[in-house]
Design a protein around this motif. Structure first.
Motif, mmCIF file in Angstrom:
data_model
loop_
_atom_site.group_PDB
_atom_site.id
_atom_site.type_symbol
_atom_site.label_atom_id
_atom_site.label_comp_id
_atom_site.label_asym_id
_atom_site.label_seq_id
_atom_site.Cartn_x
_atom_site.Cartn_y
_atom_site.Cartn_z
ATOM 1 N N GLY A 1 74.122 -6.746 -14.029
ATOM 2 C CA GLY A 1 74.871 -7.068 -12.820
ATOM 3 C C GLY A 1 75.987 -8.061 -13.064
ATOM 4 N N THR A 2 76.425 -8.686 -11.982
ATOM 5 C CA THR A 2 77.549 -9.621 -12.002
ATOM 6 C C THR A 2 77.073 -11.043 -12.305
ATOM 7 N N TYR A 3 77.837 -11.709 -13.161
ATOM 8 C CA TYR A 3 77.533 -13.094 -13.520
ATOM 9 C C TYR A 3 78.795 -13.950 -13.361
ATOM 10 N N ALA A 4 78.585 -15.218 -13.055
ATOM 11 C CA ALA A 4 79.707 -16.151 -12.899
ATOM 12 C C ALA A 4 79.696 -17.185 -14.020
ATOM 13 N N VAL A 5 80.901 -17.536 -14.461
ATOM 14 C CA VAL A 5 81.065 -18.673 -15.373
ATOM 15 C C VAL A 5 82.252 -19.465 -14.836
ATOM 16 N N SER A 6 82.060 -20.760 -14.695
ATOM 17 C CA SER A 6 83.069 -21.559 -13.980
ATOM 18 C C SER A 6 83.507 -22.763 -14.792
ATOM 19 N N ALA A 7 84.674 -23.266 -14.411
ATOM 20 C CA ALA A 7 85.193 -24.529 -14.953
ATOM 21 C C ALA A 7 85.446 -25.456 -13.776
ATOM 22 N N ARG A 8 84.933 -26.687 -13.899
ATOM 23 C CA ARG A 8 85.167 -27.693 -12.858
ATOM 24 C C ARG A 8 85.563 -28.999 -13.531
ATOM 25 N N LEU B 1 81.832 -26.774 -18.007
ATOM 26 C CA LEU B 1 81.807 -25.322 -18.204
ATOM 27 C C LEU B 1 80.392 -24.839 -17.894
ATOM 28 N N TRP B 2 80.275 -23.944 -16.925
ATOM 29 C CA TRP B 2 78.966 -23.625 -16.370
ATOM 30 C C TRP B 2 78.722 -22.117 -16.367
ATOM 31 N N PHE B 3 77.690 -21.681 -17.075
ATOM 32 C CA PHE B 3 77.208 -20.305 -16.977
ATOM 33 C C PHE B 3 76.163 -20.279 -15.872
#
Lengths: 61, 350
Positions: B125-132, B177-179
């Motif tokens: 499925g869909t996964y998010a990886v973000s930068a904050r 950096l967040w998986f």
């Protein structure tokens, strides 16, 4: 914030200066010595919990 | 990618040929703690922070399941309960500000950043990886898709250049950096653009943490300047270890004998003052803790009862006022040993 479980916090005095230098405490069940440096993540969290009224640091022995 | 394409990509991205990977321990080879963690915000594999704030235990650890030529990965094992709205689950690397100055984020010279990695999950499925940013008032979410369960897949996503916001270039947190692996709805956002919210996932994120016995692995993580991914930069083990030791150093038992890691002078029969030299300059003055029972040794060996970090420490040196089982007298000189029964940990993580 890091939500660390911090207990038994107590200042430790530097004998040479007679000033508080380190905080001794248990973090998630282990004893740590924490320098009083805001860039240290443990000390930053201790200060956050103290400010929030969640933690008290005992005076040095 | 062909060699010619790699070279063209490097030139096109204006990226360095070496030291281009902003991520530390992207191949998960460094595992100083040597143990899994179930603690929210705890560490197992060096530099990678475990996120699992709900009441059901999830786990992170080093694993040998990896796509060649990698030999290690980070494994996240689900606790089996979905996150509440304000709870989080995932894996995060907090990148030091002065390690990401090449991105120029928060300035008119900002560059895009491309993240590439190998990933494998039991949940498709869909996964998010973000930068904050440090203040979590700047966030950008990218998504990727796990197409086949339990199969290694290569992914690459690009974070657009960010010219605004406060992005530290100091020894503080430059980027988070967040998986994501199933954080709560309070952190849902929209992929593909910058926001001034604390968003790190999307509503369609696969619920790994809430799926009983689910697993998610990652390795070969690389973050680099530009819009083009390049081959993973394999650094030497020693180079990667030294980079990790800027944030965490463990003096431990390696070869069956005690190691002399520092020295002290007794101020009485049960206390002293000493120093332990750190192997690399740490990010900030570290915290310290004993694991088990290290010892001191002079004319004979005695157990340490407390390490007693003092105020006389720095980023290069741990000043200690140890206490120990009664032995000798003031003025005696001892070495501080770590060995089979105990080690010393120094923590300057972000």
């Amino acid at each position: 914030m890091d939500d660390m479980n911090i207990t038994n916090a107590q200042y430790v005095v530097n004998d040479a200066t007679n000033q508080n230098a380190v905080v001794k405490c248990d973090i998630d069940g282990r004893e740590w010595h924490i320098p009083m440096n805001p860039a240290n993540r443990h000390y930053a969290e201790i200060m956050r919990q103290v400010a929030a009224g969640e933690l008290t640091i005992a005076d040095a022995d | 990618m062909s060699k010619a394409a790699e070279l063209a990509a490097l030139i096109g991205s204006q990226s360095a040929l070496s030291n281009r990977n902003i991520i530390i321990n992207g191949a998960a080879e460094i595992y100083q703690r040597g143990a899994a963690t179930t603690t929210h915000n705890g560490y197992a594999v060096d530099r990678w922070q475990h996120k699992g704030s709900n009441s059901t235990t999830s786990t992170s650890n080093q694993d040998t399941d990896a796509p060649a030529p990698f030999i290690n990965s980070i494994k996240f094992s689900a606790g089996g309960a979905s996150s509440g709205a304000a709870e989080v689950a995932g894996l995060c690397q907090r990148i030091e500000g002065n390690a990401m100055t090449s991105l120029g984020w928060g300035t008119s010279a900002a560059q895009p950043a491309t993240l590439s990695f190998y990933v494998k999950s039991s949940v498709t499925g869909t996964y998010a990886v973000s930068a904050r940013n440090n203040g979590v008032d700047q966030s950008y979410i990218n998504t990727y898709t796990i197409n086949s369960a339990n199969t290694w897949e290569y992914k690459t996503v690009t974070f657009d250049a960010r010219t605004t916001g406060t992005w530290l270039t100091t020894n503080g947190i430059g980027m988070r950096l967040w998986f994501d692996l199933g954080s709560g709805s309070n952190f849902d956002g929209t992929a593909g653009s910058w926001t001034t919210n604390n968003h790190l996932t999307v509503s369609s994120q696969a619920d790994v943490v809430g799926t009983s016995s689910a697993t998610w692995f990652v390795t070969g993580v690389q973050l680099e300047v530009g819009e083009q991914d390049t081959a993973f930069e394999h650094r030497s083990f020693g180079d990667e270890l030294a980079r990790c030791q800027r944030y965490f150093t463990k003096f431990s038992y390696l070869d069956g004998d005690y190691a002399r890691v520092g020295w002290m002078i007794a101020t009485s029969s049960t206390a002293g003052r000493g120093s332990i030299r750190l192997p690399t300059t740490m990010r900030t003055e570290p915290s310290s803790a004993m694991t088990g029972t290290p010892r001191i040794e002079g004319t004979s060996a005695k157990n340490l009862n407390g390490l007693g970090q003092s105020g006389n420490s720095s980023t290069n040196n741990l000043g200690v006022d140890p206490s120990f089982d009664s032995h000798g007298s003031a003025g005696d000189v001892y070495h501080i040993d770590t060995g089979p029964n105990g080690g010393i940990e120094c923590d300057a993580e972000l």
